[in-house]
Design an enzyme around this catalytic site. Structure first.
Site, PDB file in Angstrom:
ATOM      1  N   LYS A 120       0.708  -1.365  -0.074  1.00  0.00           N
ATOM      2  CA  LYS A 120      -0.140   0.196   0.011  1.00  0.00           C
ATOM      3  C   LYS A 120       0.761   1.121   0.061  1.00  0.00           C
ATOM      4  O   LYS A 120       0.555   2.371  -0.662  1.00  0.00           O
ATOM      5  CB  LYS A 120      -0.957  -0.109   1.094  1.00  0.00           C
ATOM      6  CG  LYS A 120      -1.980  -0.908   0.955  1.00  0.00           C
ATOM      7  CD  LYS A 120      -3.066  -0.662   1.967  1.00  0.00           C
ATOM      8  CE  LYS A 120      -4.611  -1.478   1.962  1.00  0.00           C
ATOM      9  NZ  LYS A 120      -5.343  -1.199   2.891  1.00  0.00           N
ATOM     10  N   LYS A 161     -11.464  -3.882  -4.577  1.00  0.00           N
ATOM     11  CA  LYS A 161     -12.413  -2.907  -4.756  1.00  0.00           C
ATOM     12  C   LYS A 161     -11.494  -1.768  -5.159  1.00  0.00           C
ATOM     13  O   LYS A 161     -11.990  -1.027  -6.019  1.00  0.00           O
ATOM     14  CB  LYS A 161     -13.066  -2.475  -3.527  1.00  0.00           C
ATOM     15  CG  LYS A 161     -12.142  -2.105  -2.434  1.00  0.00           C
ATOM     16  CD  LYS A 161     -12.898  -1.790  -1.161  1.00  0.00           C
ATOM     17  CE  LYS A 161     -12.391  -2.108   0.112  1.00  0.00           C
ATOM     18  NZ  LYS A 161     -13.385  -2.395   1.300  1.00  0.00           N
ATOM     19  N   LYS A 189      -5.464 -10.842  -6.844  1.00  0.00           N
ATOM     20  CA  LYS A 189      -6.666 -10.780  -5.797  1.00  0.00           C
ATOM     21  C   LYS A 189      -7.732  -9.854  -6.324  1.00  0.00           C
ATOM     22  O   LYS A 189      -7.514  -8.777  -6.858  1.00  0.00           O
ATOM     23  CB  LYS A 189      -5.985 -10.228  -4.553  1.00  0.00           C
ATOM     24  CG  LYS A 189      -7.064 -10.455  -3.141  1.00  0.00           C
ATOM     25  CD  LYS A 189      -6.672 -10.096  -2.096  1.00  0.00           C
ATOM     26  CE  LYS A 189      -6.745  -8.719  -1.748  1.00  0.00           C
ATOM     27  NZ  LYS A 189      -6.436  -7.930  -0.658  1.00  0.00           N
TER      28      LYS A 189
HETATM   29  P1  TYM Z   1     -10.749  -5.429   4.408  1.00  0.00           P
HETATM   30  O1  TYM Z   1     -12.080  -4.510   4.521  1.00  0.00           O
HETATM   31  O2  TYM Z   1      -9.686  -5.173   3.413  1.00  0.00           O
HETATM   32  O3  TYM Z   1     -11.403  -7.035   3.994  1.00  0.00           O
HETATM   33  C1  TYM Z   1     -12.196  -7.633   4.936  1.00  0.00           C
HETATM   34  C2  TYM Z   1     -12.148  -8.871   4.957  1.00  0.00           C
HETATM   35  O4  TYM Z   1     -12.411  -9.348   3.331  1.00  0.00           O
HETATM   36  C3  TYM Z   1     -11.312 -10.458   3.114  1.00  0.00           C
HETATM   37  N1  TYM Z   1     -10.839 -10.317   1.765  1.00  0.00           N
HETATM   38  C4  TYM Z   1     -10.980 -11.274   0.819  1.00  0.00           C
HETATM   39  N2  TYM Z   1     -11.158 -12.673   1.180  1.00  0.00           N
HETATM   40  C5  TYM Z   1     -11.087 -13.407  -0.106  1.00  0.00           C
HETATM   41  N3  TYM Z   1     -10.774 -12.945  -1.263  1.00  0.00           N
HETATM   42  C6  TYM Z   1     -10.659 -11.698  -1.464  1.00  0.00           C
HETATM   43  N4  TYM Z   1     -10.283 -11.234  -2.927  1.00  0.00           N
HETATM   44  C7  TYM Z   1     -10.567 -10.633  -0.484  1.00  0.00           C
HETATM   45  N5  TYM Z   1     -10.745  -9.501  -0.258  1.00  0.00           N
HETATM   46  C8  TYM Z   1     -10.721  -9.120   0.820  1.00  0.00           C
HETATM   47  C9  TYM Z   1     -10.218 -10.008   4.017  1.00  0.00           C
HETATM   48  O5  TYM Z   1      -9.314 -11.072   4.276  1.00  0.00           O
HETATM   49  C10 TYM Z   1     -10.839  -9.354   5.206  1.00  0.00           C
HETATM   50  O6  TYM Z   1     -11.042 -10.358   6.127  1.00  0.00           O
HETATM   51  N6  TYM Z   1      -7.543  -5.361   7.996  1.00  0.00           N
HETATM   52  C11 TYM Z   1      -8.737  -5.826   7.728  1.00  0.00           C
HETATM   53  C12 TYM Z   1      -9.746  -5.522   8.546  1.00  0.00           C
HETATM   54  C13 TYM Z   1      -9.766  -5.405  10.065  1.00  0.00           C
HETATM   55  C14 TYM Z   1      -9.799  -6.817  10.682  1.00  0.00           C
HETATM   56  C15 TYM Z   1      -9.752  -6.333  12.201  1.00  0.00           C
HETATM   57  C16 TYM Z   1     -10.169  -8.163  10.391  1.00  0.00           C
HETATM   58  C17 TYM Z   1      -9.419  -4.646  11.011  1.00  0.00           C
HETATM   59  N7  TYM Z   1      -9.326  -5.012  12.196  1.00  0.00           N
HETATM   60  C18 TYM Z   1      -9.709  -7.322  13.244  1.00  0.00           C
HETATM   61  C19 TYM Z   1     -10.001  -8.966  11.472  1.00  0.00           C
HETATM   62  C20 TYM Z   1      -9.739  -8.484  12.675  1.00  0.00           C
HETATM   63  C21 TYM Z   1      -9.267  -6.033   6.268  1.00  0.00           C
HETATM   64  O7  TYM Z   1      -8.094  -6.035   5.496  1.00  0.00           O
HETATM   65  O8  TYM Z   1     -10.297  -5.351   5.782  1.00  0.00           O
END
Ligand code: TYM
Length: 340
Positions: free
Chosen positions: A119, A205, A202
């Protein structure tokens, strides 16, 4: 490893940065619903707005995206009476514990995070300090609830390892057995949903092309069109799972089918062996529309009543605070912080 016994509790979060994708749904949200419905754990699910603002968020868009994400959770099957559903910034314990963890975690640990490197890119000097500290806030999210299980997609694995390192270092430094070392739950066929036009990337969004992903707000026609136009190779579906090796686009579509239908990859391959992708994609489009279109319709309906969404979030914050506040107070006591 911790000897203390902790209440089985699930915590997970999603950023309200707009554009919930099929990856978020299959990798996270659908599995959150499964864990809620299993009834074996108390479930806490969070819209992580403080994480979202580690990169620029337009204020009006952040408001809308937070409510839309909440609508998405509910439309996907999260029951705000059974699970705790809230937005992170409203429970100040997250930010307070994150500061403490900023003082526990080491710069070197953060610098090794692949998501930070991806990022921040080549211009790390211009990235926000919050983006660098992002994983410490994530550890705080989880550990403020003494969560024992964290369902996530594969891309979050390294952050969860860091959460365990932070918990272990805190416990070690203060000579306590206070924070659990939470287990990542990265299970199922669709823990890494890939881009529909390039199976080596991957699904995200943030990809500039909308054809590469399915958004949870897409209508039935759009979902079907994107699947039918998904890139594939010219060969039919193989007879065995091994036959999907080095065929990333084919593998991705099979994984998506398995994720949507709650089947194993082996079952999907067995059911479709020898089929040409034109037919497979037609059937997959029908399956995706049947599973996803009702969610987008329900999201749109819920979004018509933002006050009700805000009430649900406010109630969720109160319930979350009831768990997190005593844990933060105990953390202060362990550290010798004077409370009044
Ligand atoms: P975020 O918002 O980027 O993603 C949210 C969840 O979606 C999963 N994900 C995917 N899984 C499979 N294939 C994909 N292409 C894909 N894109 C996204 C992510 O693995 C995630 O589970 N940092 C975290 C948010 C967070 C969090 C936490 C998670 C903040 N605090 C505490 C667990 C526990 C995140 O990346 O969100």
């Amino acid at each position: 490893m911790s000897d203390a016994t902790f209440t089985p509790r699930v915590f997970s979060g999603i950023q309200p940065s707009g554009g919930l994708t099929l990856g978020n749904y299959l990798g996270a949200m659908k599995r959150f619903v499964d864990m809620q419905d299993a009834g074996t754990h108390e479930c806490v699910y969070c819209m992580v707005d403080l994480h979202a603002i580690t990169v620029w968020q337009d204020p009006a868009a952040l408001t809308r995206n937070t409510r839309e994400l909440c609508a998405g959770f509910i439309a996907a099957g999260i029951d705000p009476e059974k699970s705790i559903l809230f937005n992170q910034s409203q429970v100040s314990e997250h930010a307070q514990l994150a500061w403490i963890f900023n003082c526990v975690a080491r710069m070197g640990w953060m610098g090794r995070m692949t998501q930070w490197k991806d990022k921040a890119g080549k211009n790390a000097e211009a990235a926000s300090l919050g983006l660098f500290a992002y994983p410490a806030l994530m550890a705080a999210d989880i550990l403020a609830y003494h969560a024992t299980h964290v369902p996530v997609g594969e891309d979050q694995k390294q952050h969860l390892e860091l959460t365990r390192d932070i918990a272990a270092k805190f416990n070690h430094d203060y000579g306590v057995d206070f924070f659990p070392l939470p287990d990542p739950v990265i299970e199922g066929a669709a823990t890494r949903v890939m881009n529909l036009q390039d199976g080596t990337k991957k699904m995200s969004k943030s990809d500039p092309s909308d054809r590469t992903r399915i958004n949870m707000t897409d209508d039935a026609d759009t979902i079907a069109r994107k699947i039918k136009k998904a890139r594939t190779d010219p060969d039919p579906l193989p007879e065995t799972v091994e036959g999907l090796e080095r065929r990333p686009e084919a593998r991705n579509l099979v994984n998506i089918w398995a994720g949507l239908a709650d089947l194993s990859v082996e079952d999907v391959v067995a059911q479709n062996a020898g089929k040409m992708f034109g037919y497979f994609k037609q059937d997959l489009a029908d399956l995706a529309v049947a599973k996803l279109a009702p969610i987008s319709t329900e999201m749109a309906r819920l979004m018509q009543d933002p006050d009700e969404i805000d009430r649900i979030l406010a109630r969720g914050s109160d319930r979350a605070r009831d768990i997190a506040a005593p844990i933060l107070r105990q953390t202060f006591d362990i550290m010798g912080i004077v409370r009044n």
